[in-house]
Design a protein around this motif. Structure first.
Motif, PDB file in Angstrom:
ATOM      1  N   UNK A  31       0.825  -1.213   0.000  1.00 36.23           N
ATOM      2  CA  UNK A  31       0.000   0.000   0.000  1.00 36.23           C
ATOM      3  C   UNK A  31       0.857   1.260   0.000  1.00 36.23           C
ATOM      4  N   UNK A  32       1.958   1.247   0.761  1.00 37.92           N
ATOM      5  CA  UNK A  32       2.859   2.400   0.772  1.00 37.92           C
ATOM      6  C   UNK A  32       3.483   2.622  -0.598  1.00 37.92           C
ATOM      7  N   UNK A  33       3.858   1.529  -1.270  1.00 44.74           N
ATOM      8  CA  UNK A  33       4.439   1.636  -2.599  1.00 44.74           C
ATOM      9  C   UNK A  33       3.445   2.266  -3.575  1.00 44.74           C
ATOM     10  N   UNK A  34       2.222   1.741  -3.593  1.00 39.93           N
ATOM     11  CA  UNK A  34       1.222   2.278  -4.506  1.00 39.93           C
ATOM     12  C   UNK A  34       0.855   3.713  -4.159  1.00 39.93           C
ATOM     13  N   UNK A  35       0.784   4.036  -2.879  1.00 38.54           N
ATOM     14  CA  UNK A  35       0.500   5.410  -2.476  1.00 38.54           C
ATOM     15  C   UNK A  35       1.595   6.344  -2.988  1.00 38.54           C
ATOM     16  N   UNK A  36       2.840   5.930  -2.811  1.00 36.67           N
ATOM     17  CA  UNK A  36       3.961   6.744  -3.299  1.00 36.67           C
ATOM     18  C   UNK A  36       3.898   6.884  -4.823  1.00 36.67           C
ATOM     19  N   UNK A  37       3.670   5.765  -5.496  1.00 38.38           N
ATOM     20  CA  UNK A  37       3.629   5.782  -6.962  1.00 38.38           C
ATOM     21  C   UNK A  37       2.537   6.716  -7.474  1.00 38.38           C
ATOM     22  N   UNK A  38       1.334   6.602  -6.912  1.00 40.16           N
ATOM     23  CA  UNK A  38       0.211   7.375  -7.427  1.00 40.16           C
ATOM     24  C   UNK A  38       0.179   8.818  -6.934  1.00 40.16           C
ATOM     25  N   UNK A  39       1.067   9.188  -6.020  1.00 36.26           N
ATOM     26  CA  UNK A  39       1.192  10.605  -5.673  1.00 36.26           C
ATOM     27  C   UNK A  39       2.372  11.237  -6.404  1.00 36.26           C
ATOM     28  N   UNK A  40       3.428  10.460  -6.616  1.00 31.28           N
ATOM     29  CA  UNK A  40       4.608  11.002  -7.285  1.00 31.28           C
ATOM     30  C   UNK A  40       4.444  11.092  -8.800  1.00 31.28           C
ATOM     31  N   UNK A  41       3.764  10.128  -9.388  1.00 31.05           N
ATOM     32  CA  UNK A  41       3.613  10.123 -10.841  1.00 31.05           C
ATOM     33  C   UNK A  41       2.901  11.383 -11.345  1.00 31.05           C
ATOM     34  N   UNK A  42       1.766  11.764 -10.755  1.00 34.23           N
ATOM     35  CA  UNK A  42       1.140  13.012 -11.205  1.00 34.23           C
ATOM     36  C   UNK A  42       2.032  14.232 -10.966  1.00 34.23           C
ATOM     37  N   UNK A  43       2.774  14.249  -9.858  1.00 31.00           N
ATOM     38  CA  UNK A  43       3.689  15.375  -9.587  1.00 31.00           C
ATOM     39  C   UNK A  43       4.738  15.490 -10.681  1.00 31.00           C
ATOM     40  N   UNK A  44       5.265  14.351 -11.136  1.00 28.61           N
ATOM     41  CA  UNK A  44       6.264  14.376 -12.205  1.00 28.61           C
ATOM     42  C   UNK A  44       5.693  14.996 -13.471  1.00 28.61           C
ATOM     43  N   UNK A  45       4.486  14.609 -13.812  1.00 32.35           N
ATOM     44  CA  UNK A  45       3.870  15.146 -15.033  1.00 32.35           C
ATOM     45  C   UNK A  45       3.505  16.616 -14.867  1.00 32.35           C
TER      46      UNK A  45
END
Length: 75
Positions: A31-45
């Motif tokens: 869950x921590x991995x997915x939370x990080x992924x789905x918060x960081x990915x939009x920030x990158x874009x």
């Protein structure tokens, strides 16, 4: 994948518990991995200065997300 059934179960279990203290810790890690992924990915874009408008940045994120969903067969 086919070779996994040849690995003794007790070996897999020992390996699992070497990295995780419990199934709950494993679940929290996922869950921590997915939370990080789905918060960081939009920030990158959204912070991509190579794309001029915010709308185009959002579109780029959605396009990548859609491509990856199809790539992994929506799983």
């Amino acid at each position: 994948m086919e070779q996994l059934h040849k690995i003794p179960f007790d070996y897999l279990k020992r390996s699992f518990y070497y990295y995780f203290k419990s199934k709950e810790e494993f679940g929290k890690t996922i869950l921590e991995y997915y939370n990080h992924f789905f918060t960081e990915k939009p920030k990158q874009h959204l912070s991509n200065e190579n794309i001029s408008s915010a709308l185009e940045r959002i579109h780029a994120f959605c396009t990548e997300a859609k491509t990856n969903m199809v790539k992994y067969n929506f799983t």
